[in-house]
Design a protein around this motif. Structure first.
Motif, PDB file in Angstrom:
ATOM      1  N   LYS A  41      27.804 -26.809  99.555  1.00 32.58           N
ATOM      2  CA  LYS A  41      29.133 -27.403  99.705  1.00 32.58           C
ATOM      3  C   LYS A  41      29.270 -28.665  98.859  1.00 32.58           C
ATOM      4  O   LYS A  41      30.329 -28.911  98.278  1.00 32.58           O
ATOM      5  CB  LYS A  41      29.399 -27.726 101.180  1.00 32.58           C
ATOM      6  N   LEU A  86      30.136 -18.936 111.327  1.00 25.55           N
ATOM      7  CA  LEU A  86      30.554 -20.223 110.766  1.00 25.55           C
ATOM      8  C   LEU A  86      30.022 -20.402 109.352  1.00 25.55           C
ATOM      9  O   LEU A  86      30.715 -20.926 108.477  1.00 25.55           O
ATOM     10  CB  LEU A  86      30.064 -21.362 111.667  1.00 25.55           C
ATOM     11  N   ARG A 125      32.112 -18.455 107.053  1.00 23.54           N
ATOM     12  CA  ARG A 125      33.493 -18.942 106.957  1.00 23.54           C
ATOM     13  C   ARG A 125      33.568 -20.460 106.708  1.00 23.54           C
ATOM     14  O   ARG A 125      34.551 -21.105 107.051  1.00 23.54           O
ATOM     15  CB  ARG A 125      34.248 -18.577 108.242  1.00 23.54           C
ATOM     16  N   ASN A 126      32.516 -21.012 106.136  1.00 28.00           N
ATOM     17  CA  ASN A 126      32.507 -22.436 105.752  1.00 28.00           C
ATOM     18  C   ASN A 126      32.762 -23.383 106.921  1.00 28.00           C
ATOM     19  O   ASN A 126      33.355 -24.451 106.749  1.00 28.00           O
ATOM     20  CB  ASN A 126      33.527 -22.699 104.638  1.00 28.00           C
ATOM     21  N   PHE A 127      32.346 -22.994 108.111  1.00 29.23           N
ATOM     22  CA  PHE A 127      32.380 -23.848 109.302  1.00 29.23           C
ATOM     23  C   PHE A 127      33.789 -24.353 109.611  1.00 29.23           C
ATOM     24  O   PHE A 127      33.984 -25.497 110.012  1.00 29.23           O
ATOM     25  CB  PHE A 127      31.404 -25.021 109.134  1.00 29.23           C
ATOM     26  N   LYS A 128      34.767 -23.471 109.478  1.00 30.43           N
ATOM     27  CA  LYS A 128      36.164 -23.890 109.632  1.00 30.43           C
ATOM     28  C   LYS A 128      36.775 -23.566 110.998  1.00 30.43           C
ATOM     29  O   LYS A 128      37.954 -23.845 111.215  1.00 30.43           O
ATOM     30  CB  LYS A 128      37.018 -23.266 108.523  1.00 30.43           C
ATOM     31  N   SER A 129      36.018 -22.967 111.903  1.00 31.28           N
ATOM     32  CA  SER A 129      36.579 -22.612 113.207  1.00 31.28           C
ATOM     33  C   SER A 129      36.260 -23.693 114.244  1.00 31.28           C
ATOM     34  O   SER A 129      35.160 -23.743 114.792  1.00 31.28           O
ATOM     35  CB  SER A 129      36.030 -21.258 113.673  1.00 31.28           C
ATOM     36  N   THR A 130      37.225 -24.556 114.503  1.00 34.08           N
ATOM     37  CA  THR A 130      37.029 -25.626 115.492  1.00 34.08           C
ATOM     38  C   THR A 130      36.808 -25.055 116.886  1.00 34.08           C
ATOM     39  O   THR A 130      35.978 -25.559 117.655  1.00 34.08           O
ATOM     40  CB  THR A 130      38.261 -26.555 115.508  1.00 34.08           C
ATOM     41  N   GLU A 149      28.533 -31.183 112.399  1.00 36.07           N
ATOM     42  CA  GLU A 149      29.561 -32.162 112.048  1.00 36.07           C
ATOM     43  C   GLU A 149      29.039 -33.173 111.032  1.00 36.07           C
ATOM     44  O   GLU A 149      29.743 -33.555 110.096  1.00 36.07           O
ATOM     45  CB  GLU A 149      30.048 -32.876 113.309  1.00 36.07           C
ATOM     46  N   ILE A 185      30.150 -30.370 107.890  1.00 35.24           N
ATOM     47  CA  ILE A 185      31.582 -30.627 107.813  1.00 35.24           C
ATOM     48  C   ILE A 185      31.850 -31.929 107.059  1.00 35.24           C
ATOM     49  O   ILE A 185      32.741 -32.006 106.214  1.00 35.24           O
ATOM     50  CB  ILE A 185      32.205 -30.667 109.221  1.00 35.24           C
TER      51      ILE A 185
END
Length: 612
Positions: free
Chosen positions: A35, A437, A440-445, A463, A467
């Motif tokens: 990332k 996650l 999907r690039n850790f985008k699901s809160t 986090e 993130i």
């Protein structure tokens, strides 16, 4: 600290950047580099000299964050691995590169050995070395009539770190401080044991090249002297050992096998290891691929041109159809799963085994996954029993996300949320959620919140390093402040703080407070020299001496000194610091120690702020 060179550091940064561009989206350990694939600031020589060379970054508590990262073994069980912070990962790779350059092997040059990577050629991924091993074994199988395969039982969990440090020291002339630091570092990132980290090239290098160095030589010398064996070759891949040999076919094979096994057993016993008797093989070399196809390692095959015939699209549907029928019964286990894979994807004419072919179908033949009938069968599996996905979460969740079908993906997430809301969430659901996650690039809160309820430390790690930009947090402002006020090249000061942190992480609180005491005394010695011009070798201050330094010398208030004296009195209750030993009678020992350490560290920051 470990005697790293700048070239080790910048080389580690460079190959991690290159490695993570290709593989970072597939591995949790590499994702932060994928990332944020620019380590230019961290690669600067100024950063290395001010933070890494002197071990300064090791004094930051958050750099020691470690979380569990279980993976599935070939038998369906769990292999416990850990995720370490990105800065620690770079440092660990740099240590491996340094050792590779300086460690002098005794291993006979006729012994063929590979591990999961190749530091000599700046390769971190295991695919190249694995293929080299397979190719070599293939050639050897044509030159010899028999082979003996020996496997170590629970190898990484039994590897003796003290023995490893001794082996390294004998060949690299490590100083006592280097030995102490390296031992503590390995134990800290392995939570008390030899570290098993994802993409852990340094670990497999140490476990293969160093730990088996003398073992392989002793075995080689034994085989050389065995009169029944006319020719032989030793091939090793980490703890998997193949001995190819020729001998008179009239000789008793069982006796030769027993001699080899018992000798090897005796050799490795000194290293705290034992043979896995269930995995011993002694066969004609014509059977070699039976063992290689059960080899626990599966290359990613992401950079190779693997052609899968169109007929496998039908086989994929049939595989999922039968998997769906199993899910209806809700009686599916890992053995069933393996049998299904072999049933539909095993091809005797292919050099790849069934599991590898399925892997390629999921990651390379993604267009096939878009077919409505494929999506329909995956939907049936999720509706019937989402826990079927847990038999192989990495591949099965990637199968779901690679369909790109939003309805299917929403269905999968809905079933996961149901598990969380009904309080049936377990470690398997965690695997599935983490893999999703990652894809999907850790985008699901919402999914992160579901993990947080059950495993809050994992969410905190995500986090901080997945993130948010971890590069901004490698060094704290308090530590930079410390570096401006005292001589941070003072190795003992850094070492005591490091040992304090590792002891806390290992829940060894008495030792942590003892190191914290030494840290404060060493800190006092530093400022006494810098601000009062007094240089002394004695770093064990009495109350009167502390008063002379802080009140008379630095003009601190009596109230400031009372805080110092109170903390000194508290640490004297620790049996590792003083014969008093009063702390052992406390019912709140851990809390008392934790509070004292925090107050001491806060006090040091307060003292630094008051220094001119």
């Amino acid at each position: 600290m470990f005697n790293l060179k700048y070239e080790d550091w910048i080389n580690a940064c460079n190959i991690i950047e290159k490695y993570s561009k290709v593989f970072g989206k597939y591995y949790l350990q590499l994702y932060p580099f994928y990332k944020w694939n620019d380590l230019s600031t961290i690669k600067e020589e100024k950063y290395f000299n001010s933070c890494i060379k002197n071990g300064f970054f090791l004094n930051n508590y958050s750099n020691f964050d470690i979380i569990d990262n279980y993976s599935k073994k070939g038998d369906g069980g769990f292999r416990r691995r850990y995720l370490i912070t990105p800065i620690f990962y770079i440092y660990y790779i740099a240590i491996g590169l340094n050792i590779e350059k300086n460690y002098k092997q005794e291993r006979n040059k006729n012994i063929f050995v590979k591990y999961g990577g190749d530091f000599e050629n700046d390769i971190l991924h295991y695919d190249t070395s694995y293929q080299s091993f397979i190719n070599h074994v293939d050639k050897s199988s044509k030159k010899y009539k028999y082979y003996c395969k020996l496997d170590i039982s629970d190898y990484f969990n039994k590897l003796d770190i003290n023995k490893l440090i001794s082996l390294l020291s004998n060949k690299m002339s490590l100083s006592p401080m280097d030995q102490l630091f390296l031992k503590e570092f390995l134990m800290s990132i392995g939570k008390g044991n030899f570290p098993q980290t994802e993409c852990g090239t340094t670990s497999v290098y140490l476990a293969t090249i160093v730990y088996f160095d003398l073992i392989d030589n002793k075995l080689y010398n034994f085989l050389t002297k065995d009169e029944d064996i006319t020719a032989f070759e030793i091939c090793r891949y980490v703890d998997d050992l193949y001995i190819f040999m020729n001998f008179d076919g009239r000789k008793n094979k069982r006796k030769i096998e027993n001699r080899i096994v018992t000798t090897y057993e005796s050799i490795i016993f000194e290293y705290n290891l034992s043979i896995n008797k269930n995995k011993i093989a002694f066969k004609p070399t014509s059977y070699i691929y039976e063992d290689l196809k059960s080899f626990s390692l599966i290359p990613d095959l992401l950079n190779t041109n693997v052609f899968i015939p169109l007929e496998y699209q039908v086989k994929l549907y049939q595989f999922l159809n039968e998997l769906s029928k199993f899910s209806e019964k809700q009686s599916f286990n890992y053995e069933d799963y393996r049998e299904l894979i072999n049933k539909y994807f095993e091809n005797p004419n292919s050099k790849f085994h069934a599991n590898q072919i399925l892997y390629v179908l999921i990651y390379r033949n993604i267009d096939w996954l878009h077919a409505p009938k494929i999506i329909s069968k995956i939907t049936d599996i999720i509706n019937n029993d989402i826990d079927v996905i847990s038999v192989d979460p990495r591949k099965m969740v990637s199968l779901i996300t690679n369909t790109k079908d939003e309805n299917l993906i929403k269905k999968f997430l809905y079933r996961l949320f149901q598990k969380s809301e009904s309080h049936f969430w377990n470690i398997n659901h965690n695997f599935m959620a983490l893999q999703y996650l990652l894809n999907r690039n850790f985008k699901s809160t919402k999914l992160l919140n579901a993990i947080k309820i059950n495993y809050p430390e994992i969410t905190s790690f995500i986090e901080k390093y997945y993130i948010n930009d971890w590069r901004n947090n490698a060094i704290t402002s308090e530590l930079f402040l410390l570096s401006t006020k005292i001589d941070i090249s003072m190795n003992k000061l850094i070492l005591f703080k490091y040992l304090e942190i590792t002891s806390i992480k290992q829940k060894n609180y008495l030792a942590a407070q003892s190191y914290n005491k030494n840290y404060f005394d060493c800190f006092t010695n530093c400022i006494e020299y810098k601000y009062l011009g007094k240089k002394t070798q004695k770093i064990n201050y009495t109350t009167k001496q502390l008063k002379n330094i802080y009140v008379d010398g630095l003009c601190f208030s009596i109230q400031d000194f009372d805080n110092i004296q109170n903390l000194c009195n508290k640490r004297n209750e620790n049996p590792l610091c003083h014969a008093n030993g009063k702390l052992l009678a406390s019912h709140n020992m851990v809390k008392d120690i934790s509070d004292t350490i925090k107050k001491t560290n806060d006090l040091i920051i307060d003292i630094i702020n008051k220094l001119q």
